[in-house]
Design an enzyme around this catalytic site. Sequence first.
Site: not given
Length: 185
Positions: A9-11
Amino acid sequence: MTAVGYARVSTADQDPTLQLDALWAAGCARVFEDHASGARADRPGLLAALDYAREGDVLVTWKLDRLGRSLPHLIETVAALKGRGVGFRSLTEAIDTTTPGGRLVFHLFAALGQFERDLIRERTRAGLAAAAARGRIGGRRPVVTEEKLRRAKELIARGLTVREAATRLKIGKTALYGALGEGVR
């Protein structure tokens, strides 16, 4: 053959549960994860997954974009896996490089990626040629202009050192040495 999962996941705010559930349901024996942008090259979870996978294993992701920063990076990663005898499977796109159909689809993606890179390279060359035809030369403009070089020579002729002349003209001594043709000291 062991299925090795990789989720990203990016964040930190995003929840990888959907990906993790899909990877466990797909039969992954071990799952690695990252909370990092796909653009980052240093993803410890991915590096650990790649290190863990052995010949005959399959690296499984929920989607293609979870693995690669870009199409060229994705192709490079899958090619490196293939070279080690490790397959790749993307659950959402139903791509499995351990099957002939999966390899075909992946190679089509690779061909499209190469085509895109070739077009970019061709456009860049055409743009540089057009700029050159208009008399525009690429690269940075010289820091030491003809006027500054003339003034530096005058200052040096009056007894200043190259370093002192460069300071007075607010240019770097290395740039001035280069313009004077004396080399860097």
